[in-house]
Design a protein around this motif. Structure first.
Motif, PDB file in Angstrom:
ATOM      1  N   GLY A   1      85.255   5.346  83.309  1.00  0.00           N
ATOM      2  CA  GLY A   1      84.811   5.551  81.936  1.00  0.00           C
ATOM      3  C   GLY A   1      83.912   4.423  81.479  1.00  0.00           C
ATOM      4  O   GLY A   1      83.508   3.592  82.272  1.00  0.00           O
ATOM      5  N   PRO A   2      83.551   4.365  80.241  1.00  0.00           N
ATOM      6  CA  PRO A   2      84.073   5.215  79.179  1.00  0.00           C
ATOM      7  C   PRO A   2      83.478   6.628  79.181  1.00  0.00           C
ATOM      8  O   PRO A   2      84.033   7.533  78.572  1.00  0.00           O
ATOM      9  N   LEU A   3      82.360   6.831  79.887  1.00  0.00           N
ATOM     10  CA  LEU A   3      81.728   8.150  79.948  1.00  0.00           C
ATOM     11  C   LEU A   3      81.432   8.504  81.398  1.00  0.00           C
ATOM     12  O   LEU A   3      80.973   7.665  82.171  1.00  0.00           O
ATOM     13  N   PHE A   4      81.656   9.764  81.739  1.00  0.00           N
ATOM     14  CA  PHE A   4      81.485  10.240  83.111  1.00  0.00           C
ATOM     15  C   PHE A   4      80.780  11.592  83.028  1.00  0.00           C
ATOM     16  O   PHE A   4      81.259  12.510  82.361  1.00  0.00           O
ATOM     17  N   VAL A   5      79.626  11.721  83.685  1.00  0.00           N
ATOM     18  CA  VAL A   5      78.909  12.994  83.742  1.00  0.00           C
ATOM     19  C   VAL A   5      79.687  13.912  84.676  1.00  0.00           C
ATOM     20  O   VAL A   5      79.786  13.642  85.874  1.00  0.00           O
ATOM     21  N   VAL A   6      80.254  14.984  84.127  1.00  0.00           N
ATOM     22  CA  VAL A   6      81.102  15.879  84.917  1.00  0.00           C
ATOM     23  C   VAL A   6      80.494  17.282  84.947  1.00  0.00           C
ATOM     24  O   VAL A   6      80.271  17.894  83.903  1.00  0.00           O
ATOM     25  N   TYR A   7      80.232  17.745  86.158  1.00  0.00           N
ATOM     26  CA  TYR A   7      79.782  19.112  86.404  1.00  0.00           C
ATOM     27  C   TYR A   7      81.017  19.973  86.692  1.00  0.00           C
ATOM     28  O   TYR A   7      81.989  19.481  87.278  1.00  0.00           O
ATOM     29  N   PRO A   8      80.978  21.241  86.369  1.00  0.00           N
ATOM     30  CA  PRO A   8      82.116  22.128  86.653  1.00  0.00           C
ATOM     31  C   PRO A   8      82.089  22.611  88.112  1.00  0.00           C
ATOM     32  O   PRO A   8      81.835  23.782  88.393  1.00  0.00           O
TER      33      PRO A   8
ATOM     34  N   PRO B   1      80.882  26.716  92.436  1.00  0.00           N
ATOM     35  CA  PRO B   1      80.910  26.086  93.755  1.00  0.00           C
ATOM     36  C   PRO B   1      79.534  25.782  94.344  1.00  0.00           C
ATOM     37  O   PRO B   1      79.402  24.893  95.184  1.00  0.00           O
ATOM     38  N   GLU B   2      78.503  26.492  93.878  1.00  0.00           N
ATOM     39  CA  GLU B   2      77.147  26.223  94.370  1.00  0.00           C
ATOM     40  C   GLU B   2      76.676  24.812  93.989  1.00  0.00           C
ATOM     41  O   GLU B   2      75.716  24.294  94.562  1.00  0.00           O
ATOM     42  N   LEU B   3      77.382  24.160  93.070  1.00  0.00           N
ATOM     43  CA  LEU B   3      77.036  22.794  92.670  1.00  0.00           C
ATOM     44  C   LEU B   3      77.613  21.744  93.615  1.00  0.00           C
ATOM     45  O   LEU B   3      77.279  20.573  93.502  1.00  0.00           O
ATOM     46  N   LYS B   4      78.460  22.152  94.530  1.00  0.00           N
ATOM     47  CA  LYS B   4      79.100  21.200  95.438  1.00  0.00           C
ATOM     48  C   LYS B   4      78.128  20.792  96.546  1.00  0.00           C
ATOM     49  O   LYS B   4      78.320  21.106  97.727  1.00  0.00           O
TER      50      LYS B   4
END
Length: 164
Positions: A131-138, A143-146
């Motif tokens: 943290g304090p901030l984390f860019v989080v993708y779903p 799954p194509e983002l993996k």
């Protein structure tokens, strides 16, 4: 003035008020600069935790390569943070506290539901917890983002975003 002119003037006044960004009261945890239209500290937009928490909060439950299993991440949509500053560019240079930085297309924020996570599993994310901030993708929902491209855009300990 006709009633249409008066209505337009009133509408313009309401839009102008909506575009204001208050100055932070607490410790600044995010600075946004570059090609933005709305600022609150000289030519930048500074956000404290309360300002980011005042934005609609969203949840992404996902795993990633740096954390075992799935976690529940909570925070504002990156697109909502950008909307607050009205970006005039198509690319974000996202910089972490420890000198890591990467480029993220603005389109990612709108197309993938990316959040700036401030909490993980209900707990406020501290620096030692990414943290304090984390860019989080779903990642688990899309799954194509993996791929290494999106993993490299998942910046933790975010401190600054510049719009190019």
């Amino acid at each position: 003035m006709g009633w249409r002119t008066i209505a337009l003037v009133m509408l313009w006044g309401m839009v102008g008020q909506a575009l204001a960004l208050d100055a932070p009261d607490g410790r600044v945890i995010l600075e946004v600069g570059g090609r933005i239209s709305v600022t609150n500290v000289e030519d930048e937009a500074h956000f404290d935790r309360a300002m980011l928490e005042a934005l609609p909060q969203h949840v992404v439950v996902t795993g990633n390569p740096w954390i075992d299993g799935q976690s529940r991440f909570e925070g504002p949509l990156l697109s909502d943070v950008l909307a607050a500053v009205e970006p005039r560019g198509s690319e974000l240079r996202v910089a972490a506290i420890k000198d890591y930085e990467t480029l993220i297309p603005v389109s990612d924020a709108h197309e993938h539901g990316v959040i700036l996570a401030m909490r993980r599993d209900g707990e406020r994310m501290r620096i030692r917890d990414k943290g304090p901030l984390f860019v989080v993708y779903p990642f688990d929902d899309q799954p194509e983002l993996k791929t290494n491209i999106y993993f490299s855009r998942s910046v933790w300990q975010v401190a600054r975003i510049d719009v190019n």
